[in-house]
Design a protein around this motif. Sequence first.
Motif, PDB file in Angstrom:
ATOM      1  N   ASP A 400      43.111  40.531  43.831  1.00  0.00           N
ATOM      2  CA  ASP A 400      42.002  39.322  43.837  1.00  0.00           C
ATOM      3  C   ASP A 400      41.294  39.405  45.108  1.00  0.00           C
ATOM      4  OD1 ASP A 400      42.612  39.039  41.240  1.00  0.00           O
ATOM      5  OD2 ASP A 400      44.266  37.283  41.798  1.00  0.00           O
ATOM      6  N   ILE A 403      38.413  41.653  45.337  1.00  0.00           N
ATOM      7  CA  ILE A 403      37.488  41.042  44.359  1.00  0.00           C
ATOM      8  C   ILE A 403      36.628  39.699  45.398  1.00  0.00           C
ATOM      9  CG2 ILE A 403      36.909  39.756  42.337  1.00  0.00           C
ATOM     10  CD1 ILE A 403      39.198  41.288  41.191  1.00  0.00           C
ATOM     11  N   GLU A 404      37.300  39.097  45.849  1.00  0.00           N
ATOM     12  CA  GLU A 404      36.850  38.014  46.648  1.00  0.00           C
ATOM     13  C   GLU A 404      35.884  38.354  47.647  1.00  0.00           C
ATOM     14  OE1 GLU A 404      39.966  35.127  47.551  1.00  0.00           O
ATOM     15  OE2 GLU A 404      40.588  34.760  45.444  1.00  0.00           O
ATOM     16  N   ARG A 406      34.638  41.089  48.315  1.00  0.00           N
ATOM     17  CA  ARG A 406      33.254  41.894  47.714  1.00  0.00           C
ATOM     18  C   ARG A 406      32.246  41.069  47.280  1.00  0.00           C
ATOM     19  NH1 ARG A 406      35.901  46.430  43.659  1.00  0.00           N
ATOM     20  NH2 ARG A 406      36.140  48.023  44.880  1.00  0.00           N
ATOM     21  N   SER A 407      32.604  39.759  46.765  1.00  0.00           N
ATOM     22  CA  SER A 407      31.769  38.657  46.308  1.00  0.00           C
ATOM     23  C   SER A 407      31.113  38.008  47.207  1.00  0.00           C
ATOM     24  CB  SER A 407      32.495  37.450  45.424  1.00  0.00           C
ATOM     25  OG  SER A 407      31.714  36.760  45.001  1.00  0.00           O
TER      26      SER A 407
END
Length: 424
Positions: A400, A403-404, A406-407
Motif C-alpha cells: 500500500d 501505491i500511495e 505513486r499516487s
Amino acid sequence: MLNNQSQFSQPLKVLHTSDWHLGRRLYGRARYEEFSKFLAWLLETIIRENIDVLIVAGDIFDTMTPSNQAQTLYFEFLGKVSKSCCQHVVIVAGNHDSPSFLDAPKQVLKFLDVHVIGTACDNPSDEVITLWASDGAPQAIIAAVPYLRDRDVRQNRTGQSFDEKDANVIAGICQHYDLVAAEAKYQQSQLKQDFSAHVPIIATGHLFAAGGSTTEDDGVRNLYVGNLGKISADMFDDCFDYVALGHLHVPQLVGGRDHIRYSGSPIAMGFGEARQRKRLILVEFGQDGLTMTPIFVPRFQKLAQIRGDLTQIRAEIADFAAQNEPIWLEVVYSGDALVSDLREQVTQMIQGTTCEVLKIKNPKSYHYALKQDYEFETLQDLDESEVFERCLEAHQITGDQKIELRSAYDNLMALMTEQDRFAD
C-alpha cells in the motif's frame, strides 16, 4: 468521406492540424531544421489548396518556456500566412503550451486575423468566434476550446474516491462544452436570421478521448492524475459540424465518428512514430455537405527503429547505409546473448555511412546491470517515472505504501506540468 446531413450555403476550406511541438528535441538532438521545413511546406500547402481557415488544435510548442528559436519560427509563420490566401488562423493552447504566453500577443495578432485562445474563459461566449469573409459574409463559427486544465474543470471535495474524482473531471469538461455549444447555436441562429445562411460550427479540443491510440515514445501525457478525464464522442453536441482535436499524435477518428478527428502530429515525435504516415485533415464545407480528405506530410528527417540480434542489426544498418541518405536510428538489441560492448559494435557498423545512431537500448545488459547497481545504465535511458520506480525499488517500498507514494508522485507531476511560468 461525405456527410450530407447539412447543406452549407458558402464553400469553405479548413485545414486541421495540431501538435507541432516546436522546440522538441529527440534524445538531445535539436530539430529546428525539421520544424522550419514543415512550416514552409505548410505555407505552400495552404496556398496550393487555397485554404480559407487554418486550425491548430494545441501543443504549438513543446514546453511552456519555448526557446527564442521556436518563438521565431511561430511568429514568422503567422506573419507569412497572414499575407496568403488564408483568411483566418485559429490557435488554441494544448497541455504543453503556456496559456498566458499564447494569450499575451493575441490583441496584436487579431489584426492579422489570427485568433488565439490560450486560457479557458469564464464566459463561454469569449470562446465562440465568428469568422467573416472579406466580402462581409459569415464563414464559420468556431467553438475554440483550449486544453481544459485541472483547475478549469474540477471541483475538489474532501473524501472523494478515485472514481468520484474521475466523474467530476468528465462532468466539468462536458459542462464547459455544453455552455460553449449553447452560445455557438445562439450565434448560428442569429446569423441565419440576418444572412439567410447556414453557417457551420467547428469545435476544437485538446484532450484524451477514450479508446484513443498512442505510441510508446510519443511523449503524450495523461492530462489529469491517473487516467482521469478521458471522454467519449457522445460528449460533443450534435451542433458541431466538425470537431478538430489535438493531443494524440496518431491520426484517428473518435468513437467511429467521421467528423470528430485527431489530425495527429505532423512530425514523428519519437522512433515509435517513425513508420506512421503523418497527415493534416482538409475539411471542406459546401452545398453537397462536408468532406474530409487527408493531406500527407513529407518526412523532413528520416527516422528508423532497428530491433533484433547482432546479425539483424548489422543487416538493417547495411540496408539503410546503401540508401545513402541521412537517417537517425534507434537500435534495440533483442538477442539472447549478453553483449556488453553493443555501443562499440554499433558505432563500428555505422562508420563511413550517412546513418547516425541517437539511441541504443540493450535490455539484456540492463537486466544484468540490475544486479550490479545499474552499472551499465545511464540517466538518459530512463524517463522521470522510471527514475522514481528505481527509487522505490532501491528503498524496498512495497504494498500500500508503494501505491500511495505513486499516487502522490503522479499528483506532483500533474501540478508541475500545470505551472505557467509566464503567468503573473
